[in-house]
Design a protein around this motif. Structure first.
Motif, PDB file in Angstrom:
ATOM      1  N   PRO A   1       0.850  -1.100  -0.133  1.00  0.00           N
ATOM      2  CA  PRO A   1      -0.149  -0.097   0.058  1.00  0.00           C
ATOM      3  C   PRO A   1       0.879   1.486   0.007  1.00  0.00           C
ATOM      4  O   PRO A   1       2.144   1.276   0.225  1.00  0.00           O
ATOM      5  CB  PRO A   1      -0.891  -0.129   1.475  1.00  0.00           C
ATOM      6  CG  PRO A   1       0.154  -0.840   2.125  1.00  0.00           C
ATOM      7  CD  PRO A   1       0.909  -1.753   1.521  1.00  0.00           C
ATOM      8  N   PRO A   2       0.370   2.221  -0.297  1.00  0.00           N
ATOM      9  CA  PRO A   2       1.014   3.582  -0.322  1.00  0.00           C
ATOM     10  C   PRO A   2       1.801   3.694   1.184  1.00  0.00           C
ATOM     11  O   PRO A   2       1.050   3.439   2.155  1.00  0.00           O
ATOM     12  CB  PRO A   2      -0.111   4.765  -0.539  1.00  0.00           C
ATOM     13  CG  PRO A   2      -0.963   4.034  -1.452  1.00  0.00           C
ATOM     14  CD  PRO A   2      -1.166   2.628  -0.602  1.00  0.00           C
ATOM     15  N   GLY A   3       2.924   4.153   1.201  1.00  0.00           N
ATOM     16  CA  GLY A   3       3.453   4.483   2.526  1.00  0.00           C
ATOM     17  C   GLY A   3       4.344   3.175   2.852  1.00  0.00           C
ATOM     18  O   GLY A   3       4.960   3.241   4.371  1.00  0.00           O
ATOM     19  N   ALA A   4       4.377   1.963   2.349  1.00  0.00           N
ATOM     20  CA  ALA A   4       5.019   0.939   2.792  1.00  0.00           C
ATOM     21  C   ALA A   4       6.406   0.728   1.794  1.00  0.00           C
ATOM     22  O   ALA A   4       6.312   1.112   0.789  1.00  0.00           O
ATOM     23  CB  ALA A   4       4.192  -0.040   2.497  1.00  0.00           C
ATOM     24  N   ALA A   5       7.299   0.204   2.695  1.00  0.00           N
ATOM     25  CA  ALA A   5       8.755  -0.031   2.083  1.00  0.00           C
ATOM     26  C   ALA A   5       9.239   0.962   1.287  1.00  0.00           C
ATOM     27  O   ALA A   5      10.010   0.965   0.074  1.00  0.00           O
ATOM     28  CB  ALA A   5       8.246  -1.168   1.003  1.00  0.00           C
ATOM     29  N   GLY A   6       8.953   2.347   1.790  1.00  0.00           N
ATOM     30  CA  GLY A   6       9.579   3.371   1.210  1.00  0.00           C
ATOM     31  C   GLY A   6       8.865   4.061   0.271  1.00  0.00           C
ATOM     32  O   GLY A   6       9.517   5.011  -0.473  1.00  0.00           O
ATOM     33  N   ASN A   7       7.948   3.501  -0.312  1.00  0.00           N
ATOM     34  CA  ASN A   7       7.318   3.985  -1.489  1.00  0.00           C
ATOM     35  C   ASN A   7       6.221   5.187  -0.974  1.00  0.00           C
ATOM     36  O   ASN A   7       6.071   5.472   0.221  1.00  0.00           O
ATOM     37  CB  ASN A   7       6.307   3.084  -2.150  1.00  0.00           C
ATOM     38  CG  ASN A   7       4.886   2.485  -1.439  1.00  0.00           C
ATOM     39  OD1 ASN A   7       4.661   3.184  -0.655  1.00  0.00           O
ATOM     40  ND2 ASN A   7       4.808   1.485  -1.829  1.00  0.00           N
ATOM     41  N   ARG A   8       5.640   6.012  -1.979  1.00  0.00           N
ATOM     42  CA  ARG A   8       4.781   6.979  -1.518  1.00  0.00           C
ATOM     43  C   ARG A   8       3.503   6.855  -2.623  1.00  0.00           C
ATOM     44  O   ARG A   8       3.661   6.247  -3.390  1.00  0.00           O
ATOM     45  CB  ARG A   8       5.173   8.442  -1.680  1.00  0.00           C
ATOM     46  CG  ARG A   8       5.878   8.900  -2.857  1.00  0.00           C
ATOM     47  CD  ARG A   8       6.475  10.240  -3.014  1.00  0.00           C
ATOM     48  NE  ARG A   8       5.282  11.156  -3.052  1.00  0.00           N
ATOM     49  CZ  ARG A   8       4.672  11.679  -3.759  1.00  0.00           C
ATOM     50  NH1 ARG A   8       5.032  11.226  -5.332  1.00  0.00           N
ATOM     51  NH2 ARG A   8       3.853  12.515  -3.966  1.00  0.00           N
ATOM     52  N   GLY A   9       2.232   7.374  -2.122  1.00  0.00           N
ATOM     53  CA  GLY A   9       1.261   7.251  -3.127  1.00  0.00           C
ATOM     54  C   GLY A   9      -0.020   8.041  -2.382  1.00  0.00           C
ATOM     55  O   GLY A   9       0.031   8.628  -1.299  1.00  0.00           O
ATOM     56  N   PHE A  10      -1.141   7.518  -3.045  1.00  0.00           N
ATOM     57  CA  PHE A  10      -2.422   8.172  -2.496  1.00  0.00           C
ATOM     58  C   PHE A  10      -3.577   7.247  -2.587  1.00  0.00           C
ATOM     59  O   PHE A  10      -3.488   6.143  -3.348  1.00  0.00           O
ATOM     60  CB  PHE A  10      -2.979   9.247  -3.553  1.00  0.00           C
ATOM     61  CG  PHE A  10      -1.814  10.339  -3.792  1.00  0.00           C
ATOM     62  CD1 PHE A  10      -0.902  10.175  -4.688  1.00  0.00           C
ATOM     63  CD2 PHE A  10      -2.027  11.414  -2.832  1.00  0.00           C
ATOM     64  CE1 PHE A  10      -0.003  11.404  -4.843  1.00  0.00           C
ATOM     65  CE2 PHE A  10      -0.889  12.496  -2.848  1.00  0.00           C
ATOM     66  CZ  PHE A  10      -0.006  12.508  -3.836  1.00  0.00           C
ATOM     67  N   TRP A  11      -4.472   7.406  -1.780  1.00  0.00           N
ATOM     68  CA  TRP A  11      -5.731   6.546  -1.571  1.00  0.00           C
ATOM     69  C   TRP A  11      -6.988   7.194  -2.240  1.00  0.00           C
ATOM     70  O   TRP A  11      -7.053   8.535  -1.752  1.00  0.00           O
ATOM     71  CB  TRP A  11      -5.741   5.977  -0.322  1.00  0.00           C
ATOM     72  CG  TRP A  11      -4.895   5.149   0.378  1.00  0.00           C
ATOM     73  CD1 TRP A  11      -3.724   5.566   1.065  1.00  0.00           C
ATOM     74  CD2 TRP A  11      -5.063   3.811   0.524  1.00  0.00           C
ATOM     75  NE1 TRP A  11      -3.287   4.375   1.687  1.00  0.00           N
ATOM     76  CE2 TRP A  11      -4.129   3.332   1.166  1.00  0.00           C
ATOM     77  CE3 TRP A  11      -5.911   2.759   0.151  1.00  0.00           C
ATOM     78  CZ2 TRP A  11      -3.764   2.041   1.562  1.00  0.00           C
ATOM     79  CZ3 TRP A  11      -5.732   1.593   0.478  1.00  0.00           C
ATOM     80  CH2 TRP A  11      -4.618   1.089   1.202  1.00  0.00           C
ATOM     81  N   GLY A  12      -7.791   6.709  -2.900  1.00  0.00           N
ATOM     82  CA  GLY A  12      -9.101   7.151  -2.986  1.00  0.00           C
ATOM     83  C   GLY A  12     -10.078   6.709  -1.715  1.00  0.00           C
ATOM     84  O   GLY A  12      -9.716   6.328  -0.667  1.00  0.00           O
ATOM     85  N   ARG A  13     -11.186   7.375  -1.848  1.00  0.00           N
ATOM     86  CA  ARG A  13     -12.109   7.342  -0.566  1.00  0.00           C
ATOM     87  C   ARG A  13     -12.843   5.896  -0.479  1.00  0.00           C
ATOM     88  O   ARG A  13     -13.541   5.670   0.478  1.00  0.00           O
ATOM     89  CB  ARG A  13     -13.275   8.277  -0.701  1.00  0.00           C
ATOM     90  CG  ARG A  13     -12.663   9.597  -0.522  1.00  0.00           C
ATOM     91  CD  ARG A  13     -13.501  10.704  -0.357  1.00  0.00           C
ATOM     92  NE  ARG A  13     -13.027  12.109   0.077  1.00  0.00           N
ATOM     93  CZ  ARG A  13     -13.829  13.110   0.234  1.00  0.00           C
ATOM     94  NH1 ARG A  13     -15.076  13.426   0.325  1.00  0.00           N
ATOM     95  NH2 ARG A  13     -13.055  14.331   0.567  1.00  0.00           N
ATOM     96  N   GLY A  14     -12.976   5.230  -1.690  1.00  0.00           N
ATOM     97  CA  GLY A  14     -13.525   3.757  -1.556  1.00  0.00           C
ATOM     98  C   GLY A  14     -15.019   3.620  -2.306  1.00  0.00           C
ATOM     99  O   GLY A  14     -15.698   4.679  -2.291  1.00  0.00           O
TER     100      GLY A  14
END
Length: 137
Positions: A117-130
């Motif tokens: 998921p975003p924020g894991a293992a040094g990555n970055r990213g975004f989530w939608g609201r679902g």
């Protein structure tokens, strides 16, 4: 900044189908648009269950990932011009019930048999609201 908006959820009976869509919105001048991401895809969360990475795809290139639980039933496609990701879900069961979240990741997308998921293992990213998917018998 990328914003992700999911749609297409709903209630279906066992064996039914749904198609989810995720539209990416970004500033026109951004250098970090969805096309520059490492991957984008879907996670799902059901009450009382762990979050599960369902499927992911590289915006450019051939890399795709499907969780074992959905292989052969779920298919992703993308329309780069529309910045839209689709998840076609077929032969749905009660186990597919949950909230489906669209994610976009820059950096590592998977580790072993699991999506990151975003924020894991040094990555970055975004989530939608679902978007909610409910499968009933």
């Amino acid at each position: 900044q990328v914003q992700l908006a999911e749609s297409g959820g709903g209630s279906v009976q066992t064996g039914g189908s749904l198609r989810l869509a995720c539209v990416a919105s970004e500033q026109p001048s951004t250098s970090r648009g969805i096309s520059t991401s490492s991957c984008w895809g879907w996670f799902r969360q059901a009450p009382g269950k762990e979050r599960e990475g369902v499927a992911s795809i590289a915006p450019r290139g051939s890399w795709r990932f499907y969780a074992d639980s959905v292989k052969g039933r779920f298919t992703m496609s993308q329309d780069n011009a529309k910045k839209t990701l689709y998840l076609q879900m077929m032969n749905l069961t009660a186990e597919d019930t949950g909230t489906y979240y669209c994610v976009a990741v820059w950096g590592p997308c998977a580790r072993g048999d699991n999506l990151l998921p975003p924020g894991a293992a040094g990555n970055r990213g975004f989530w939608g609201r679902g978007t909610q998917v409910t499968v009933s018998s």
